[in-house]
Design an enzyme around this catalytic site. Structure first.
Site, PDB file in Angstrom:
ATOM      1  N   GLU A  45     -79.593 -23.470  43.583  1.00  0.00           N
ATOM      2  CA  GLU A  45     -78.464 -23.539  44.521  1.00  0.00           C
ATOM      3  C   GLU A  45     -78.161 -24.977  44.934  1.00  0.00           C
ATOM      4  O   GLU A  45     -77.008 -25.390  44.981  1.00  0.00           O
ATOM      5  CB  GLU A  45     -78.739 -22.672  45.751  1.00  0.00           C
ATOM      6  CG  GLU A  45     -78.762 -21.193  45.472  1.00  0.00           C
ATOM      7  CD  GLU A  45     -77.447 -20.636  44.958  1.00  0.00           C
ATOM      8  OE1 GLU A  45     -76.378 -21.164  45.316  1.00  0.00           O
ATOM      9  OE2 GLU A  45     -77.498 -19.654  44.199  1.00  0.00           O
ATOM     10  N   ASN A  49     -74.809 -27.089  43.974  1.00  0.00           N
ATOM     11  CA  ASN A  49     -73.985 -27.738  45.003  1.00  0.00           C
ATOM     12  C   ASN A  49     -73.737 -29.195  44.649  1.00  0.00           C
ATOM     13  O   ASN A  49     -72.610 -29.695  44.783  1.00  0.00           O
ATOM     14  CB  ASN A  49     -74.639 -27.644  46.378  1.00  0.00           C
ATOM     15  CG  ASN A  49     -74.335 -26.358  47.089  1.00  0.00           C
ATOM     16  OD1 ASN A  49     -73.555 -25.542  46.631  1.00  0.00           O
ATOM     17  ND2 ASN A  49     -74.980 -26.163  48.224  1.00  0.00           N
ATOM     18  N   ARG A 103     -66.701 -19.632  42.897  1.00  0.00           N
ATOM     19  CA  ARG A 103     -67.932 -19.976  43.608  1.00  0.00           C
ATOM     20  C   ARG A 103     -68.081 -18.979  44.751  1.00  0.00           C
ATOM     21  O   ARG A 103     -67.114 -18.630  45.418  1.00  0.00           O
ATOM     22  CB  ARG A 103     -67.877 -21.412  44.159  1.00  0.00           C
ATOM     23  CG  ARG A 103     -67.496 -22.506  43.175  1.00  0.00           C
ATOM     24  CD  ARG A 103     -68.294 -22.597  41.908  1.00  0.00           C
ATOM     25  NE  ARG A 103     -69.725 -22.535  42.098  1.00  0.00           N
ATOM     26  CZ  ARG A 103     -70.571 -22.252  41.118  1.00  0.00           C
ATOM     27  NH1 ARG A 103     -70.145 -21.997  39.918  1.00  0.00           N
ATOM     28  NH2 ARG A 103     -71.860 -22.211  41.345  1.00  0.00           N
TER      29      ARG A 103
END
Length: 141
Positions: A45, A49, A103
């Protein structure tokens, strides 16, 4: 103490490589399977990002750092992009600035769920540094 730091290009393949790196880093210590899966998810994650929000092109890069002291793992993911416009909003579940790329807007929520601590250095105009801490369980504990 054991630590590693790697500089990666901003390409999606880097996310898979970071998951493998985390596994190779932690497996010799006998980490529990549950903790390993959670750490790999946290790293995925955070790296996604950095790739999708912190880097503007494949020539950009991010840095992943891992540090294990006793049973405490520190994870740092640093990008060198523009930073986060509104950090409080960005940490809101389901909020995304990349809806056209499908997303989900759950990155911060997932990282917070699986880590023991998450704090963000938002350096507007200079990028973001994610600091995460996770207390690990090893086989036999």
């Amino acid at each position: 103490m054991h630590e590693v730091e790697i500089k990666m290009n901003s390409v999606l393949q880097s996310e898979a490589l970071c998951r493998v790196l985390v596994s190779a880093f932690l497996l010799p210590y006998g980490i529990s399977e549950e903790d390993l899966l959670e750490v790999k998810t946290i790293v995925s994650e955070g790296v996604c990002n950095a790739i999708f929000h912190g880097c503007d092109s494949v020539e950009d890069h991010f840095i992943l750092s891992l540090r294990l002291e006793g049973n405490e793992l520190s994870i740092t993911i640093q990008d060198f992009g523009k930073g986060i416009e509104d950090l409080e909003l960005a940490r809101t579940p389901l909020y995304t600035t990349k809806a056209e790329e499908e997303r989900s807007g759950l990155g911060f929520t997932i990282m917070e769920t699986f880590s023991d601590e998450l704090w963000v250095e938002n350096r507007k105009g200079h990028g973001v540094i994610l600091h995460l801490r996770k207390v690990l369980t090893f086989h036999g504990e």
